[in-house]
Design a protein around this motif. Structure first.
Motif, PDB file in Angstrom:
ATOM      1  N   SER B 335       0.744  -1.271  -0.035  1.00  0.00           N
ATOM      2  CA  SER B 335      -0.002  -0.055  -0.120  1.00  0.00           C
ATOM      3  C   SER B 335       0.950   1.176  -0.020  1.00  0.00           C
ATOM      4  O   SER B 335       0.471   2.239  -0.754  1.00  0.00           O
ATOM      5  CB  SER B 335      -1.022  -0.120   1.105  1.00  0.00           C
ATOM      6  OG  SER B 335      -1.775  -1.004   1.045  1.00  0.00           O
ATOM      7  N   ARG B 336       1.935   1.161   0.715  1.00  0.00           N
ATOM      8  CA  ARG B 336       2.935   2.251   0.642  1.00  0.00           C
ATOM      9  C   ARG B 336       3.219   2.667  -0.728  1.00  0.00           C
ATOM     10  O   ARG B 336       3.421   3.639  -1.047  1.00  0.00           O
ATOM     11  CB  ARG B 336       4.140   2.256   1.637  1.00  0.00           C
ATOM     12  CG  ARG B 336       4.923   3.372   2.099  1.00  0.00           C
ATOM     13  CD  ARG B 336       6.004   3.138   2.711  1.00  0.00           C
ATOM     14  NE  ARG B 336       7.131   3.879   2.065  1.00  0.00           N
ATOM     15  CZ  ARG B 336       8.293   3.750   2.266  1.00  0.00           C
ATOM     16  NH1 ARG B 336       8.760   2.689   3.095  1.00  0.00           N
ATOM     17  NH2 ARG B 336       9.429   4.294   1.695  1.00  0.00           N
ATOM     18  N   PHE B 337       3.782   1.616  -1.351  1.00  0.00           N
ATOM     19  CA  PHE B 337       4.126   1.732  -2.732  1.00  0.00           C
ATOM     20  C   PHE B 337       3.055   2.428  -3.631  1.00  0.00           C
ATOM     21  O   PHE B 337       3.444   3.655  -4.410  1.00  0.00           O
ATOM     22  CB  PHE B 337       4.454   0.489  -3.430  1.00  0.00           C
ATOM     23  CG  PHE B 337       4.853   0.362  -4.808  1.00  0.00           C
ATOM     24  CD1 PHE B 337       6.094   0.919  -5.195  1.00  0.00           C
ATOM     25  CD2 PHE B 337       3.983   0.260  -6.033  1.00  0.00           C
ATOM     26  CE1 PHE B 337       6.476   1.071  -6.748  1.00  0.00           C
ATOM     27  CE2 PHE B 337       4.237   0.450  -7.240  1.00  0.00           C
ATOM     28  CZ  PHE B 337       5.547   0.695  -7.651  1.00  0.00           C
ATOM     29  N   TYR B 338       1.886   2.143  -3.576  1.00  0.00           N
ATOM     30  CA  TYR B 338       0.820   3.025  -4.319  1.00  0.00           C
ATOM     31  C   TYR B 338       0.711   4.256  -3.735  1.00  0.00           C
ATOM     32  O   TYR B 338       0.165   5.125  -4.569  1.00  0.00           O
ATOM     33  CB  TYR B 338      -0.557   2.190  -4.646  1.00  0.00           C
ATOM     34  CG  TYR B 338      -0.027   0.961  -5.213  1.00  0.00           C
ATOM     35  CD1 TYR B 338       0.082   1.086  -6.593  1.00  0.00           C
ATOM     36  CD2 TYR B 338      -0.133  -0.526  -4.729  1.00  0.00           C
ATOM     37  CE1 TYR B 338       0.449  -0.175  -7.252  1.00  0.00           C
ATOM     38  CE2 TYR B 338       0.204  -1.873  -5.411  1.00  0.00           C
ATOM     39  CZ  TYR B 338       0.569  -1.492  -6.959  1.00  0.00           C
ATOM     40  OH  TYR B 338       0.662  -2.652  -7.489  1.00  0.00           O
ATOM     41  N   TYR B 339       0.638   4.503  -2.441  1.00  0.00           N
ATOM     42  CA  TYR B 339       0.398   5.686  -2.008  1.00  0.00           C
ATOM     43  C   TYR B 339       1.527   6.815  -2.388  1.00  0.00           C
ATOM     44  O   TYR B 339       1.051   7.947  -2.893  1.00  0.00           O
ATOM     45  CB  TYR B 339       0.510   5.584  -0.619  1.00  0.00           C
ATOM     46  CG  TYR B 339       0.593   6.676   0.307  1.00  0.00           C
ATOM     47  CD1 TYR B 339      -0.418   7.834   0.247  1.00  0.00           C
ATOM     48  CD2 TYR B 339       1.543   7.111   1.434  1.00  0.00           C
ATOM     49  CE1 TYR B 339      -0.158   8.971   0.796  1.00  0.00           C
ATOM     50  CE2 TYR B 339       1.595   8.205   1.985  1.00  0.00           C
ATOM     51  CZ  TYR B 339       0.825   9.163   2.097  1.00  0.00           C
ATOM     52  OH  TYR B 339       0.672  10.138   2.604  1.00  0.00           O
ATOM     53  N   ALA B 340       2.917   6.220  -2.334  1.00  0.00           N
ATOM     54  CA  ALA B 340       3.713   7.001  -3.087  1.00  0.00           C
ATOM     55  C   ALA B 340       3.701   6.970  -4.559  1.00  0.00           C
ATOM     56  O   ALA B 340       4.181   8.234  -5.176  1.00  0.00           O
ATOM     57  CB  ALA B 340       5.151   6.501  -2.569  1.00  0.00           C
ATOM     58  N   GLU B 341       3.267   6.327  -5.148  1.00  0.00           N
ATOM     59  CA  GLU B 341       3.076   6.268  -6.936  1.00  0.00           C
ATOM     60  C   GLU B 341       1.841   6.919  -7.314  1.00  0.00           C
ATOM     61  O   GLU B 341       1.918   7.273  -8.691  1.00  0.00           O
ATOM     62  CB  GLU B 341       3.463   5.060  -7.337  1.00  0.00           C
ATOM     63  CG  GLU B 341       5.024   4.586  -6.945  1.00  0.00           C
ATOM     64  CD  GLU B 341       5.964   5.523  -7.567  1.00  0.00           C
ATOM     65  OE1 GLU B 341       5.821   6.298  -8.552  1.00  0.00           O
ATOM     66  OE2 GLU B 341       7.332   5.371  -7.304  1.00  0.00           O
ATOM     67  N   SER B 342       0.884   7.179  -6.715  1.00  0.00           N
ATOM     68  CA  SER B 342      -0.214   7.747  -7.159  1.00  0.00           C
ATOM     69  C   SER B 342       0.006   9.355  -7.915  1.00  0.00           C
ATOM     70  O   SER B 342       0.878   9.843  -7.388  1.00  0.00           O
ATOM     71  CB  SER B 342      -1.440   7.982  -6.219  1.00  0.00           C
ATOM     72  OG  SER B 342      -2.207   8.890  -6.704  1.00  0.00           O
ATOM     73  N   CYS B 343      -0.370   9.373  -9.125  1.00  0.00           N
ATOM     74  CA  CYS B 343       0.044  10.541  -9.638  1.00  0.00           C
ATOM     75  C   CYS B 343      -0.718  11.835  -9.230  1.00  0.00           C
ATOM     76  O   CYS B 343      -0.458  12.967  -9.292  1.00  0.00           O
ATOM     77  CB  CYS B 343      -0.274  10.659 -11.160  1.00  0.00           C
ATOM     78  SG  CYS B 343      -1.910  10.828 -11.676  1.00  0.00           S
ATOM     79  N   GLY B 344      -1.852  11.868  -8.222  1.00  0.00           N
ATOM     80  CA  GLY B 344      -2.536  12.954  -8.081  1.00  0.00           C
ATOM     81  C   GLY B 344      -3.555  13.363  -8.843  1.00  0.00           C
ATOM     82  O   GLY B 344      -4.147  14.440  -8.387  1.00  0.00           O
ATOM     83  N   GLN B 345      -3.888  12.798  -9.930  1.00  0.00           N
ATOM     84  CA  GLN B 345      -4.942  13.412 -10.834  1.00  0.00           C
ATOM     85  C   GLN B 345      -6.102  13.101 -10.468  1.00  0.00           C
ATOM     86  O   GLN B 345      -6.957  14.049 -10.047  1.00  0.00           O
ATOM     87  CB  GLN B 345      -4.621  12.794 -12.125  1.00  0.00           C
ATOM     88  CG  GLN B 345      -5.372  13.743 -13.239  1.00  0.00           C
ATOM     89  CD  GLN B 345      -5.160  13.111 -14.382  1.00  0.00           C
ATOM     90  OE1 GLN B 345      -5.490  13.751 -15.509  1.00  0.00           O
ATOM     91  NE2 GLN B 345      -4.708  11.933 -14.849  1.00  0.00           N
ATOM     92  N   CYS B 346      -6.620  11.951 -10.202  1.00  0.00           N
ATOM     93  CA  CYS B 346      -8.113  11.686  -9.813  1.00  0.00           C
ATOM     94  C   CYS B 346      -8.321  11.328  -8.434  1.00  0.00           C
ATOM     95  O   CYS B 346      -7.477  10.629  -7.678  1.00  0.00           O
ATOM     96  CB  CYS B 346      -8.706  10.738 -10.726  1.00  0.00           C
ATOM     97  SG  CYS B 346      -7.813   8.952 -11.001  1.00  0.00           S
ATOM     98  N   THR B 347      -9.525  11.885  -8.032  1.00  0.00           N
ATOM     99  CA  THR B 347      -9.705  11.889  -6.439  1.00  0.00           C
ATOM    100  C   THR B 347      -9.703  10.458  -5.644  1.00  0.00           C
ATOM    101  O   THR B 347      -8.791  10.318  -4.935  1.00  0.00           O
ATOM    102  CB  THR B 347     -11.180  12.310  -6.339  1.00  0.00           C
ATOM    103  OG1 THR B 347     -11.211  13.543  -6.971  1.00  0.00           O
ATOM    104  CG2 THR B 347     -11.388  12.850  -4.765  1.00  0.00           C
ATOM    105  N   PRO B 348     -10.209   9.503  -6.288  1.00  0.00           N
ATOM    106  CA  PRO B 348     -10.137   8.215  -5.451  1.00  0.00           C
ATOM    107  C   PRO B 348      -8.805   7.602  -5.196  1.00  0.00           C
ATOM    108  O   PRO B 348      -8.531   7.252  -4.078  1.00  0.00           O
ATOM    109  CB  PRO B 348     -11.006   7.204  -6.077  1.00  0.00           C
ATOM    110  CG  PRO B 348     -11.690   8.101  -7.232  1.00  0.00           C
ATOM    111  CD  PRO B 348     -11.254   9.124  -7.401  1.00  0.00           C
TER     112      PRO B 348
END
Lengths: 750, 422, 160
Positions: B335-348
């Motif tokens: 989960s930490r990996f996806y938290y760090a790698e989310s691009c921040g574009q879409c809300t969910p």
């Protein structure tokens, strides 16, 4: 094509998305990132709707429609999806609505009330973002940001100047200016409207009132000839902010910063609130009931003493059409012919051949239909910022834009080719110039206000006419002030009366009035320091004149020194009025705020004078009906009339001195708008000198410039290589005696 | 049958050199195509018939993808996706390192087949030291030999290949985000439709293929039409590289025919470390659902078999976990990996990945409650299917599968405030 | 017949009067319930809604943030507020007036307040000598708040 929303059939065009069909039919779909004038990114995920046969809810803003598509905006799947997006949006939102200026008109508030849950399960730390001071006009509270990126897309697509962007990733994504205080676009205020939450706020409105306290009044922008529609929001008889009034023909949903924040000038410290009369060389306060009588006596006694040709009158082209109508009506009935509104022009030889009025020659909506738009002496970015939006739109539809100017101006839309030349070179260029790429296409040549300052304006206009003929182009004008069209059409010129009817015995024009030692001068709504072509010539004639009458909203040093009568009149927002924009659109508005009790409504003051002279009395309605009957007879597409006179080209090697007005110095109200004058644009205080002048000069530290036999020393100048030869350009915020006379020829003293 | 495609040159002395590649029949297919001027449609047809599927994760039929590109004579692009960032996957980096010419040849054939004159190879930021250097070296030699470039081998065909290096964002491995990155913008996925095959790089039709997919193309072209199809065991078609990692004696890249039993792959990798007990396997990189060890032992390594167990073959990154693994901390790390790698574009995805990670961290610190587990499940389901790209799904799927398969372990952790295995 | 007799006996022996006087007699020796206002006072509920006050935080900072929700909710339009940005950038009131003649003591303001700044104390006895004094301003309200903070806290505790 047919689609079904909530089991009801709707017609739709094949290239539409779901949200467009829904919006057209008043079906509410919540959204944050979608805006009809911006590109679709589908990033907020608030508009998720259920589509039959699709596993997950899909964003309505980006999903193209298909034949017989069945969409539900009310099903439980749709509701669940929207509720979950809302929950995500709120976990990092500070929920500081009580102190947020957006509260009450906040899209997040509205949508969460309707589609959100009443409590959150989120117990972890919330994100906090450090704010940056990005502009004197916009305050930020970026912790509230929901990353809809409307502001970013606005800068990129509409304003043509991408100054905000996303940095960092994931939860730490921030909207930031690339340069720390770097939001300098002339349209930046629109980001405040676009922001669905309270992240980007109106700095001037900060904590002043709540949205539910405000009264909304429509008005027309007094700052440029485009005539943007505005809503002023009034709290306790004070204008606290302005928002655009949607008008798809003019400003769409946008507003330039000048129109949005210019109202500050109404609350300037030098507002004139008392009537004054000079007795024994000192100004004494007069009761506001008596001042009109005193002014009337002064005019009449002057008429008795001298002939009417010894009286000169100037009116600002920023006055309302009602004022202009009454002004010339009064003076012409008194027999005074010396009337002019063109106070910042110098050469009037052209006036007999000029069209009835300056007009763009097409509707603003039609600009994108032209293949080429050729801008002459106009900088859209700083002079008509709202047109930047239109020209950006046009360029997207393959319109090419060319620009001819004496200064290398930045524009926020792509310019095909820029010609930067000095007055003389431009003039000789236009004699033979044929812009090959424009031949046999639909062209529009737009003549800007900087041409009108030239001391050889008439030659220029004729050369431009020739150029337009060469490339088979229409000619359009953009004027300096918001109501120059009225000035021409309603007879505030010496050679034509109302409706543009030619006079056999024309009066004196603005320059002549200043040169002819008149005995009485009447100034209506003018700022003598800045609105005249040459303020030292003005001071000279003020000194010689026996009686100077000023109808003014502001008390400037020149007025205080030379005025014999001061009538404090209302500004545009304090009385009923109308403006005619450059398309010929007549737009009226009502009083927004009530001024100080001593301030007299401008048109009422003039009407009072009419009554005192036993002329017909008017009401605002009767003026407007008279105006509309006059205007209905006028053809707004009238062409330039050609004068066959041959002008000699000036081949001398004089130095060209040109002014570079900054955007917030264009009229007396915006000059006094405090916050606008704190922006980057307003603080450029430079004198630019072309390389060859510098090389010619022996003294490399101080340039000595001779103008009208006076020597000016310029020490703090910058050399610019992109300046045309033999040119000095000063910005109008450079406050020096050197700026007194606008565009002119000077010589250099070695 | 011991067929090798991408790993063919791996054992050689100088694996990356042109000579080695030529020894294995390299560039034969390409030379044949340009000298014979093979019709484009027949190349696409051959790839389509071979059953070659995209090897980056989604497993889409490569030939079918190529056939989507408009036929008209306009500027088109090919992009090779070497932004291999999926945790547990390390196949492309070895292909780039040991068999770069197969990629070049594959890119050339693909570009020719779709009518692209320019191809980009977008490499992961971390490949800057070795893989980029090796690939660039190979590309330079290919240019010298006039296998790439203008008027290739005097055939009047011109194809240019450029290699680009990323800046270390996982999301750029998503095809449309990669296009944004190549255009010089912030790497954020675009909305689809329009699909890249219609409107891709610089608004032009673009095909994006995985490195391994393109590296497989030359050998398929060299052989008989049904050759590739017949490699697979049973009903499966083709061959795939699997990257085994985790609690294994011999983790590494193994190129095996699809349909090989997982037991065999485990054996190839030397079996579970220290002869431990197989607890769980993530069969296709961290983004796919986890499978229990005992279930996995019954499965074959192919698309259908794995999906019957509720997971996916994905990119082929097989992560093996033995009985000493705490599933709570594994999930928290993922989960930490996806938290760090989310691009921040879409809300969910922007807000949800952070929430998941923070809740899992709370649980790991002993502050969780049993209702948190339900909340985790709910948030994951709220993210799933609601995002622009697959990163949201990739963040949600592990959470849901871990909770489903190892609920007792999470329950124990929340209850006892310590891991079940330690 | 019997009824008539009964009635006669009752009226003869003044039964009703004795009955009535017995109650008076009983009450004569009991503690009186009349409250001798202003010397004595009735008990007040913790929820009593009397004169308004503005509270502060323990560190002395005023609580009111000028959100104007009390003004908006006031059914009698008794509250009028003007806000400004204080020099430290926080949102504060520059005017907070309550017209006590208009106020109907409904307590909505108290309920609407997001920061528990405006409260209605238990003070119910107050007077003005000049009609102008009916409008109390921010300073007065804060002073009342300072004086009655302790009682306010006690009431809040009682209410739980």
């Amino acid at each position: 094509m047919k689609i079904y929303i909530n089991n009801i059939e709707y017609d739709a065009n094949p290239d539409e998305t779901i949200i467009q069909v829904a919006d057209r039919n008043n079906i509410k779909i919540p959204r944050f990132c979608y805006h009809k004038h911006l590109s679709v990114v589908a990033s907020c995920r608030m508009c998720l709707v259920e589509i039959e046969g699709v596993k997950f809810a899909q964003p309505a803003c980006s999903t193209p429609i298909k034949e017989d598509m069945r969409i539900s905006t009310k099903s439980s799947k749709t509701k669940e999806a929207q509720k979950s997006t809302m929950e995500f949006l709120l976990i990092n939102h500070p929920l500081d609505c009580p102190i947020c200026d957006q509260a009450g008109e906040c899209e997040l508030q509205d949508v969460s009330l309707k589609h959100g849950d009443d409590h959150s399960k989120y117990l972890e730390f919330k994100r906090v973002v450090v704010d940056k001071d990005i502009s004197p006009l916009i305050s930020t509270e970026m912790t509230r940001c929901i990353h809809c990126s409307r502001c970013v897309r606005f800068g990129e697509e509409v304003a043509g100047n991408k100054e905000l962007g996303l940095i960092n990733r994931g939860e730490f994504t921030e909207i930031r200016a690339f340069i720390e205080d770097g939001v300098s676009s002339e349209l930046s205020g629109n980001m405040i409207d676009l922001c669905p939450v309270g992240a980007l706020n109106n700095k001037l409105y900060s904590y002043k009132a709540r949205t539910w306290d405000l009264k909304q009044h429509p008005i027309i922008s007094p700052h440029d000839c485009i005539g943007s529609n505005i809503f002023y929001h009034v709290y306790n008889n004070e204008i606290v902010r302005a928002i655009p009034k949607e008008n798809s023909d003019i400003n769409q949903t946008w507003l330039s910063d000048r129109d949005r924040f210019g109202y500050q000038g109404i609350y300037s410290k030098d507002r004139c609130y008392v009537s004054k009369h000079r007795k024994n060389k000192t100004l004494e306060r007069v009761d506001s009931q008596d001042i009109i009588k005193k002014v009337n006596n002064a005019i009449n006694s002057s008429l008795d003493k001298n002939t009417s040709s010894k009286i000169g009158s100037f009116i600002s082209a920023q006055s309302t059409s009602e004022e202009m109508f009454l002004f010339q009506n009064l003076l012409r009935k008194l027999g005074i012919k010396n009337i002019d509104h063109r106070t910042n022009e110098r050469d009037f030889d052209y006036q007999d051949t000029y069209p009835l009025m300056p007009s763009l020659g097409c509707n603003i909506n039609d600009l994108s239909e032209y293949d080429n738009i050729i801008l002459i002496g106009v900088n859209i970015k700083t002079e008509y910022p709202i047109l930047t939006v239109r020209l950006n739109e046009s360029v997207k539809q393959d319109t090419k834009i060319y620009s001819y100017h004496y200064f290398n101006m930045d524009e926020d839309f792509p310019v095909e080719k820029k010609f930067v030349m000095n007055n003389t070179d431009l003039l000789s260029l236009f004699q033979e110039h044929t812009l090959e790429s424009c031949r046999n296409k639909k062209n529009l040549l737009v003549i800007g206000p900087n041409i009108t300052y030239f001391s050889n304006q008439s030659v220029f206009l004729q050369a431009l006419d020739k150029f337009a003929k060469n490339i088979n182009s229409q000619i359009g004008y953009l004027t300096d002030f918001c109501n120059s069209t009225s000035g021409w059409i309603l007879g505030n010129v010496p050679h034509r009366t109302i409706g543009g009817v030619k006079l056999d015995n024309p009066g004196l024009n603005a320059t002549e009035m200043l040169e002819n030692d008149l005995s009485t001068l009447i100034f209506y709504n003018l700022d003598p320091e800045n609105d005249f072509h040459n303020s030292s010539a003005l001071i000279n004639s003020l000194q010689k004149s026996e009686c100077n009458i000023f109808f003014t909203s502001y008390l400037t040093p020149i007025i205080e020194k030379y005025a014999d009568y001061i009538v404090p009149i209302s500004t545009y927002a304090e009385s009923d009025g109308s403006f005619i924009n450059i398309e010929g659109r007549f737009q009226s508005f009502n009083k927004v705020i009530t001024p100080n009790s001593n301030v007299i409504d401008g048109w009422r003051a003039l009407n009072e004078l009419n009554i005192l002279n036993n002329h017909q009395a008017y009401t605002i309605e009767s003026i407007r009906s008279e105006l509309s009957s006059t205007l209905s007879k006028i053809d707004f597409t009238s062409k330039i009339l050609i004068d066959k006179k041959k002008y000699e080209l000036d081949k001398s090697t004089k130095v060209h001195k040109n002014s570079l007005r900054h955007i917030y110095s264009t009229d007396q109200i915006v000059r006094r708008a405090k916050s606008l004058n704190e922006t980057i644009q307003a603080n450029n205080k430079s004198v630019y000198v072309s390389r060859d002048i510098f090389d010619d000069s022996e003294n490399k530290k101080i340039l000595k410039v001779v103008e009208n036999n006076r020597v000016f020393k310029i020490d703090n100048f910058q050399i610019r290589d992109d300046l045309p030869s033999r040119t000095i350009v000063y910005s109008s915020s450079f406050n020096n005696k050197f700026t007194e006379s606008k565009s002119t020829f000077v010589s250099l003293k070695k | 049958m011991n067929v090798k495609i991408c790993t063919e040159t791996f054992e050689s002395n100088k694996p990356a050199s042109l000579a080695t590649y030529l020894k294995y029949g390299g560039y034969e297919a390409w030379k044949k195509i340009i000298t014979e001027k093979t019709p484009k449609s027949s190349i696409v047809e051959k790839i389509k018939n071979s059953g070659l599927r995209g090897k980056g994760g989604a497993g889409f039929l490569t030939g079918l993808k190529w056939s989507f590109i408009p036929l008209e004579n306009k500027q088109k692009y090919l992009v090779c996706n070497s932004d291999e960032s999926e945790p547990g996957t390390c196949k492309d980096r070895d292909i780039l390192r040991y068999n770069p010419h197969s990629i070049i040849e594959g890119m050339l054939i693909a570009s020719y087949a779709i009518g692209a004159s320019v191809a980009y190879n977008y490499l992961r930021g971390e490949f800057i030291d070795e893989q980029k250097r090796v690939f660039d070296e190979a590309l330079k030699i290919a240019y010298q030999e006039n296998l790439v470039g203008k008027d290739i081998l005097s055939s009047s065909v011109s194809i240019d290949i450029y290699s680009l290096i990323g800046a270390g964002a996982y999301i750029v491995g998503e095809e449309t985000a990669m296009l944004e990155s190549i255009e010089g913008k912030r790497g954020m996925p675009r909305i689809k439709p329009p699909f890249p095959a219609i409107k891709g790089l610089f608004g032009k039709p673009t095909i994006i293929n995985n490195t391994e997919t393109l590296a497989s193309v030359p050998k398929i072209m060299r052989n008989e039409p049904d050759w590739y199809k017949n490699i697979g065991i049973g009903d499966s078609e083709g061959i795939k590289m699997f990257c085994t990692s985790g609690h294994l004696e011999k983790p590494g890249n193994y190129e095996i025919p699809l349909g090989t039993p997982f037991r065999d792959l485990l054996e190839l990798s030397g079996g579970v470390l220290n002869k431990g007990e197989l607890k769980a396997v993530i069969p296709g990189g961290s983004s796919v659902p986890v499978v229990k060890g005992e279930t996995m032992l019954q499965l074959n390594m192919d698309y259908e078999s794995i999906s019957s167990a509720g997971s996916m073959l994905g990119s082929g990154g097989v992560i093996v976990m033995d009985h000493t693994t705490c599933m709570v901390s594994v999930l928290q790390r993922i989960s930490r990996f996806y938290y760090a790698e989310s691009c921040g574009q879409c809300t969910p995805c922007r807000e949800g990945t952070g929430w998941l990670y923070k809740m899992l961290t709370n649980i790991l610190e002993g502050k969780g409650t049993i209702s948190d587990l339900d909340t985790l499940n709910r948030i994951a389901s709220q993210i799933e299917g609601h995002c622009i790209c697959a990163l949201g799904d990739a963040a949600a799927m592990p959470v849901r599968s871990f909770l489903k398969n190892f609920w007792h372990e999470f329950e124990y952790y929340v209850d006892k405030k310590q891991s079940m295995v330690s | 017949m019997i009824d008539k007799t009964k009635k006669m006996i009752k009226s003869l022996f003044l039964v009703e009067i004795v009955k009535g006087l017995s109650i008076t007699g009983k009450k004569l020796f009991k503690k009186p319930i009349t409250v001798q206002y202003p010397e004595e006072k009735t008990p007040q509920s913790s929820r009593f809604r009397g004169l308004h006050a503005l509270r502060r935080y323990p560190n002395g900072e005023e609580r009111c943030i000028g959100c104007k929700l009390c003004e908006a909710v006031c059914p009698a339009l008794a509250i009028s507020i003007d806000t400004e940005m204080r020099s430290d950038g926080t949102r504060r009131t520059k005017k907070y007036d309550i017209d006590l003649f208009k106020c109907v003591y409904c307590g909505f303001c108290e309920e609407a307040c997001p920061v528990d700044a405006i409260v209605e104390t238990k003070i119910f006895e107050f007077h003005f000598e000049d009609r102008n004094e009916k409008v109390i301003n921010k300073n007065d309200l804060l002073k009342i708040g300072d004086l009655y903070e302790r009682e306010e806290l006690k009431d809040r505790k009682n209410l739980g």
